[in-house]
Design an enzyme around this catalytic site. Sequence first.
Site, PDB file in Angstrom:
ATOM      1  N   GLU A  78       0.840  -1.201   0.000  1.00 51.12           N
ATOM      2  CA  GLU A  78       0.000   0.000   0.000  1.00 51.12           C
ATOM      3  C   GLU A  78       0.878   1.256   0.000  1.00 51.12           C
ATOM      4  O   GLU A  78       0.583   2.243  -0.674  1.00 51.12           O
ATOM      5  CB  GLU A  78      -0.904   0.023   1.245  1.00 51.12           C
ATOM      6  CG  GLU A  78      -1.837  -1.172   1.394  1.00 51.12           C
ATOM      7  CD  GLU A  78      -1.221  -2.304   2.207  1.00 51.12           C
ATOM      8  OE1 GLU A  78      -0.030  -2.607   2.005  1.00 51.12           O
ATOM      9  OE2 GLU A  78      -1.929  -2.892   3.035  1.00 51.12           O
ATOM     10  N   CYS A 118      -0.470   0.372   7.788  1.00 50.71           N
ATOM     11  CA  CYS A 118      -0.954   0.866   6.498  1.00 50.71           C
ATOM     12  C   CYS A 118      -2.364   1.442   6.628  1.00 50.71           C
ATOM     13  O   CYS A 118      -2.707   2.387   5.921  1.00 50.71           O
ATOM     14  CB  CYS A 118      -0.953  -0.252   5.464  1.00 50.71           C
ATOM     15  SG  CYS A 118       0.718  -0.731   5.009  1.00 50.71           S
ATOM     16  N   ALA A 174      12.224 -36.348  -9.572  1.00 50.38           N
ATOM     17  CA  ALA A 174      12.193 -36.713 -10.991  1.00 50.38           C
ATOM     18  C   ALA A 174      12.215 -38.236 -11.045  1.00 50.38           C
ATOM     19  O   ALA A 174      12.925 -38.879 -10.263  1.00 50.38           O
ATOM     20  CB  ALA A 174      13.409 -36.137 -11.707  1.00 50.38           C
ATOM     21  N   LEU A 217      22.387 -28.279  -2.600  1.00 52.25           N
ATOM     22  CA  LEU A 217      21.045 -27.756  -2.298  1.00 52.25           C
ATOM     23  C   LEU A 217      20.957 -26.232  -2.335  1.00 52.25           C
ATOM     24  O   LEU A 217      20.030 -25.647  -1.790  1.00 52.25           O
ATOM     25  CB  LEU A 217      20.513 -28.278  -0.946  1.00 52.25           C
ATOM     26  CG  LEU A 217      20.446 -29.794  -0.774  1.00 52.25           C
ATOM     27  CD1 LEU A 217      19.801 -30.140   0.570  1.00 52.25           C
ATOM     28  CD2 LEU A 217      19.647 -30.453  -1.898  1.00 52.25           C
ATOM     29  N   GLU A 230      13.347 -32.701  -1.180  1.00 52.82           N
ATOM     30  CA  GLU A 230      13.952 -33.135  -2.448  1.00 52.82           C
ATOM     31  C   GLU A 230      14.365 -34.598  -2.444  1.00 52.82           C
ATOM     32  O   GLU A 230      14.959 -35.073  -3.397  1.00 52.82           O
ATOM     33  CB  GLU A 230      15.160 -32.244  -2.782  1.00 52.82           C
ATOM     34  CG  GLU A 230      14.781 -30.986  -3.516  1.00 52.82           C
ATOM     35  CD  GLU A 230      15.891 -30.425  -4.412  1.00 52.82           C
ATOM     36  OE1 GLU A 230      16.839 -31.149  -4.764  1.00 52.82           O
ATOM     37  OE2 GLU A 230      15.796 -29.241  -4.743  1.00 52.82           O
ATOM     38  N   GLY A 287      15.594 -38.473  -0.248  1.00 58.04           N
ATOM     39  CA  GLY A 287      15.307 -39.451  -1.296  1.00 58.04           C
ATOM     40  C   GLY A 287      13.944 -40.105  -1.119  1.00 58.04           C
ATOM     41  O   GLY A 287      13.061 -39.574  -0.438  1.00 58.04           O
ATOM     42  N   LEU A 294      10.713 -38.939   1.180  1.00 55.85           N
ATOM     43  CA  LEU A 294       9.483 -38.477   0.518  1.00 55.85           C
ATOM     44  C   LEU A 294       8.283 -39.314   0.956  1.00 55.85           C
ATOM     45  O   LEU A 294       7.211 -38.784   1.247  1.00 55.85           O
ATOM     46  CB  LEU A 294       9.652 -38.556  -1.008  1.00 55.85           C
ATOM     47  CG  LEU A 294      10.573 -37.496  -1.623  1.00 55.85           C
ATOM     48  CD1 LEU A 294      11.071 -37.940  -2.988  1.00 55.85           C
ATOM     49  CD2 LEU A 294       9.848 -36.148  -1.725  1.00 55.85           C
TER      50      LEU A 294
END
Length: 353
Positions: A57, A91, A161, A213, A291, A293, A297
Amino acid sequence: MNPKNEEDERYMRRCLQLAANGLCHTAPNPMVGAVLVCDGRIIGEGYHVRCGQAHAEVNAIRSVKDPALLTRATLYVSLEPCAHYGKTPPCADLIVEKGIPRIVVGCQDPFARVAGRGIQKLRDAGREVVTGVLEDECRALIRRFLTFHNCHRPYITLKWAESADGYLDLNRTAGAPVRLSNDLTAMLVHKKRAEHSAILVGTRTALLDNPSLTVRHWYGPSPVRVVIDRRGVLPATLRLFDGQAPTLVVTEEDCQPRPGVEYFRADFRMPLLPQLLDELHRRNLQSLLVEGGGATLRTFIEAGLWDEAFVEESPVRLGDGVPAPTIDRKKICRIEQHFGRLIRHYWEKKNPF
Ligand SMILES: [Zn+2]
């Protein structure tokens, strides 16, 4: 839709475009965009460029050449104006002081010190305030900020990937990982890194792949590197300990101090993720990119602790190797083609935004 709503949405879309320019630099603040309109013309624009600097703003108001127009203008802003003294004055006070009569707000701020108070302050000053214009889009833009404040954990993005036959890598104990990305999709990975506050890998990935990384093939800050090392086995020679970016080691061991490295002692007999996410929240790290392994994940997927996932499909076939994680295909939100590669984008639908 009446013409007024249509006009409000058009200018709010411009706020969203402007806000997105702050993507890599505003955390832990949210991205915000603002537009000032008088007599059907944009007279000022601004966005929050960087944490610690002026709010959207303020930048929009400063950009107006003829301040006399402000007393007839409408201020469009993607997030409720702040009402508290942070690093900058409120603001809402500035908007009142400048005599702006009409304010259109995208979504309300969940942050406890603002939450509706900015809007109330403007209404108390006799200003017309319209709320909820393109609310879903405005909330989606600041999903990292909202998840952090509503769920008290970082926003979690999974990324990997995989080969055409569903493997992350060959079964190997040494040597470089199989390259499944191309040069251009590798740039996208670095862009994702720059968009996150922290990045995580497990012990095996740290040891075998020796990743740095950091952000090198894009512009933007490198995230805080987080690595799980329960037994304290990672050698000081790894790139994660090169001091190029801060590193946080999650461990149960007493470790030797290393420059630029901090340790978080976790209880590995208990579920690790809640402890880890609490710690990242305590450190004000608003988003986490996981990322790898595969095992790391999978831990996030099985715990239902993720918000978005990006999976790059490579045309390479490996025949055998480390199986890629799987996510329920119903959660695919879109499939994109980037630089000759398919990227599946998954979305965890139970998100709070
Ligand atoms: Zn503000």
